[in-house]
Design an enzyme around this catalytic site. Structure first.
Site, PDB file in Angstrom:
ATOM      1  N   ALA A 138       1.332  -1.372   0.076  1.00  0.00           N
ATOM      2  CA  ALA A 138       0.184   0.402   0.280  1.00  0.00           C
ATOM      3  C   ALA A 138       0.734   1.123   0.178  1.00  0.00           C
ATOM      4  O   ALA A 138       1.472   1.633  -0.929  1.00  0.00           O
ATOM      5  CB  ALA A 138      -0.748   0.202   1.748  1.00  0.00           C
ATOM      6  N   ARG A 139       1.040   2.061   1.489  1.00  0.00           N
ATOM      7  CA  ARG A 139       2.273   2.685   1.213  1.00  0.00           C
ATOM      8  C   ARG A 139       2.716   3.009   2.204  1.00  0.00           C
ATOM      9  O   ARG A 139       2.724   2.238   4.056  1.00  0.00           O
ATOM     10  CB  ARG A 139       1.158   3.989   1.463  1.00  0.00           C
ATOM     11  CG  ARG A 139       0.680   4.615   0.346  1.00  0.00           C
ATOM     12  CD  ARG A 139       1.824   5.264  -1.134  1.00  0.00           C
ATOM     13  NE  ARG A 139       1.209   5.912  -1.668  1.00  0.00           N
ATOM     14  CZ  ARG A 139       0.904   5.067  -2.943  1.00  0.00           C
ATOM     15  NH1 ARG A 139       0.938   4.007  -3.155  1.00  0.00           N
ATOM     16  NH2 ARG A 139       0.104   5.850  -4.331  1.00  0.00           N
ATOM     17  N   ASP A 196       6.559  -3.221  -1.186  1.00  0.00           N
ATOM     18  CA  ASP A 196       6.845  -2.838  -1.974  1.00  0.00           C
ATOM     19  C   ASP A 196       6.571  -1.250  -2.288  1.00  0.00           C
ATOM     20  O   ASP A 196       6.389  -1.225  -2.639  1.00  0.00           O
ATOM     21  CB  ASP A 196       6.082  -3.580  -2.747  1.00  0.00           C
ATOM     22  CG  ASP A 196       5.353  -2.876  -4.477  1.00  0.00           C
ATOM     23  OD1 ASP A 196       6.885  -3.143  -5.101  1.00  0.00           O
ATOM     24  OD2 ASP A 196       4.628  -2.429  -4.632  1.00  0.00           O
ATOM     25  N   GLU A 206      10.546   6.350  -0.581  1.00  0.00           N
ATOM     26  CA  GLU A 206      10.978   6.381  -1.528  1.00  0.00           C
ATOM     27  C   GLU A 206      11.443   6.783  -2.537  1.00  0.00           C
ATOM     28  O   GLU A 206      11.180   8.520  -2.827  1.00  0.00           O
ATOM     29  CB  GLU A 206       9.495   5.363  -2.322  1.00  0.00           C
ATOM     30  CG  GLU A 206       8.953   4.444  -1.601  1.00  0.00           C
ATOM     31  CD  GLU A 206       7.703   3.777  -2.474  1.00  0.00           C
ATOM     32  OE1 GLU A 206       7.483   4.721  -3.372  1.00  0.00           O
ATOM     33  OE2 GLU A 206       6.871   3.552  -1.933  1.00  0.00           O
ATOM     34  N   HIS A 257       8.842  -0.754  -5.165  1.00  0.00           N
ATOM     35  CA  HIS A 257       6.804  -0.244  -5.927  1.00  0.00           C
ATOM     36  C   HIS A 257       7.018  -0.410  -7.341  1.00  0.00           C
ATOM     37  O   HIS A 257       6.268   0.749  -8.196  1.00  0.00           O
ATOM     38  CB  HIS A 257       6.657   1.106  -5.478  1.00  0.00           C
ATOM     39  CG  HIS A 257       5.355   1.838  -5.297  1.00  0.00           C
ATOM     40  ND1 HIS A 257       5.185   3.141  -4.204  1.00  0.00           N
ATOM     41  CD2 HIS A 257       4.559   2.177  -5.968  1.00  0.00           C
ATOM     42  CE1 HIS A 257       3.999   3.354  -4.869  1.00  0.00           C
ATOM     43  NE2 HIS A 257       3.383   2.734  -5.257  1.00  0.00           N
ATOM     44  N   GLY A 278       3.762  -2.253  -7.654  1.00  0.00           N
ATOM     45  CA  GLY A 278       2.191  -2.797  -7.982  1.00  0.00           C
ATOM     46  C   GLY A 278       1.616  -3.288  -9.157  1.00  0.00           C
ATOM     47  O   GLY A 278       0.635  -3.938  -8.968  1.00  0.00           O
ATOM     48  N   SER A 279       1.432  -2.108  -9.209  1.00  0.00           N
ATOM     49  CA  SER A 279       0.288  -2.079 -10.235  1.00  0.00           C
ATOM     50  C   SER A 279       1.202  -2.577 -11.570  1.00  0.00           C
ATOM     51  O   SER A 279       0.609  -1.992 -12.968  1.00  0.00           O
ATOM     52  CB  SER A 279       0.095  -0.939 -10.698  1.00  0.00           C
ATOM     53  OG  SER A 279       0.543  -0.029 -10.725  1.00  0.00           O
TER      54      SER A 279
HETATM   55  C1  DGY Z   1      -1.088   3.541  -7.262  1.00  0.00           C
HETATM   56  O1  DGY Z   1      -1.978   3.389  -7.856  1.00  0.00           O
HETATM   57  O2  DGY Z   1      -1.307   4.461  -5.949  1.00  0.00           O
HETATM   58  C2  DGY Z   1       0.029   3.189  -6.667  1.00  0.00           C
HETATM   59  O3  DGY Z   1       0.654   2.772  -5.966  1.00  0.00           O
HETATM   60  C3  DGY Z   1       1.195   3.853  -7.812  1.00  0.00           C
HETATM   61  O4  DGY Z   1       1.136   4.979  -7.535  1.00  0.00           O
END
Ligand code: DGY
Length: 352
Positions: free
Chosen positions: A270-271, A295, A300, A318, A320-321
């Site tokens: 997430a964050r 991740d 960062e 980072h 994830g997507s």
């Molecule tokens: C999001 O979409 O929040 C991802 O972490 C990439 O910024």
């Protein structure tokens, strides 16, 4: 032509010569087409770029370098919109200095903790994000982190690559099972639910904490806990999927790590801001946590060196997507929001 000259002055003042030459032609178009001008802070996927160039006058960043705060403000001179990523920060100070021409920030991200939403509202700037389209990709990454951490994938990979792998025995590189274990999900929104779906394939028992309980069709047998502290003792694995708010910043602190079963595994796609790094490092060093799969980090891309030094962390940058289909969909979603805004409609994903 005046607009062109001023835009080129802006680009020159960035002090990045490569931008000037590549942008000159596009800025020419921007001066003549009457299309809205969009400052795009990072390099976009090709398909998104093509649609952007068809419908907007775009100011690009071909070398994909991170803007400084001041360069971002200067580059936005005369732009109607900004299409940024979570790598750019829109604080009250930035909003106060942004040219008044900027009326919308259409984020290429679902998370928008990099934008001070109250400041955006105060300055009359609309903000949008890109929900839904990255839930499956982020859930995949979460499972990757869970398996990688529990089965010591990073450690094993480093061993093989370094030529340090010399032998095999029943005691060699033994990790923890995922199948059949209890998974706690903090934040059961779209991503949390997608993670639960995938985790059911591992016959995991799903627990979750969310402000509101889900309807039975969404819950699918998952156990709701109305307090995080009540859920933590039930988590062999804990996966974080909450937004960053004043309430969730640093929510995983020393007191909460202590509530987990010994040898639990933490996963964070997430964050970073939802975790207190000192407490995380202590929990990993003491063995309270068997491992962590991460991740998303505080500060960062400068990952806490203590996390890098530990063997029981499985670390991704980072991503994830980060698959092509998802990144295209995120870009199209950001453009959909811009299209709606400039057509005088309410953008579908407005958050401010
Ligand atoms: C999001 O979409 O929040 C991802 O972490 C990439 O910024």
């Amino acid at each position: 032509m005046e607009k062109r000259a001023s835009a080129l002055d802006t680009l020159r003042s960035l002090g990045v010569p490569h931008i000037e030459t590549e942008l000159e032609e596009e800025t020419m178009a921007d001066a003549t087409s009457g299309k809205p001008t969009v400052l795009v802070t990072r390099r976009l996927p090709d398909a998104v770029h093509d649609r952007l160039m068809r419908d907007y006058d775009a100011r690009l960043n071909p070398e994909d370098r991170l803007y400084t705060k001041d360069a971002l403000i200067r580059a936005a001179e005369g732009a109607d919109a900004i299409l940024p990523c979570h790598t750019e920060h829109f604080t009250e100070e930035v909003f106060a200095s942004l040219p008044k021409s900027v009326r919308i920030i259409a984020n290429f991200s679902v998370g928008y903790d990099h934008v001070d939403v109250a400041a955006a509202k105060k300055h009359g700037v609309v903000v949008t994000n890109t929900p839904e389209v990255l839930s499956d990709a982020t859930a995949e990454t979460t499972i990757l982190l869970m398996l990688g951490a529990a089965r010591r994938a990073g450690e094993g990979e480093r061993l093989v690559r370094s030529g340090g792998w010399k032998d095999w025995s029943p005691a060699f590189m033994v990790g923890r099972a995922v199948t059949g274990k209890r998974l706690g999900i903090l934040g059961m929104g779209r991503v949390g639910q997608a993670v639960a779906d995938l985790a059911r394939a591992f016959r995991m028992e799903i627990h979750y904490h969310n402000r509101a309980r889900l309807s039975p069709d969404k819950e699918q047998g998952a156990v709701w806990h109305d307090s995080l502290n009540d859920m933590l003792p039930h988590c062999d694995f804990l996966s974080l999927h909450c937004n960053v708010t004043e309430e969730t910043r640093g929510i995983m602190n020393a007191a909460r790590f202590a509530l987990l079963p010994d040898g639990a595994v933490l996963v964070n796609a997430a964050r970073g801001a939802v975790v207190d790094d000192d407490a995380l490092v202590d929990a990993l060093e003491s063995g309270k946590l068997f491992a962590a799969g991460i991740d998303a980090y505080n500060n960062e891309p400068n990952v806490d060196k203590r996390l890098i030094a530990l063997d029981n962390t499985f670390l991704l940058p980072h991503v994830g997507s980060a698959n092509r289909e998802t990144r295209d969909a995120m870009g199209f979603r950001a453009l959909d929001n811009l299209d709606a805004f400039f057509a005088g409609r309410e953008p579908g994903d407005r958050v401010a």
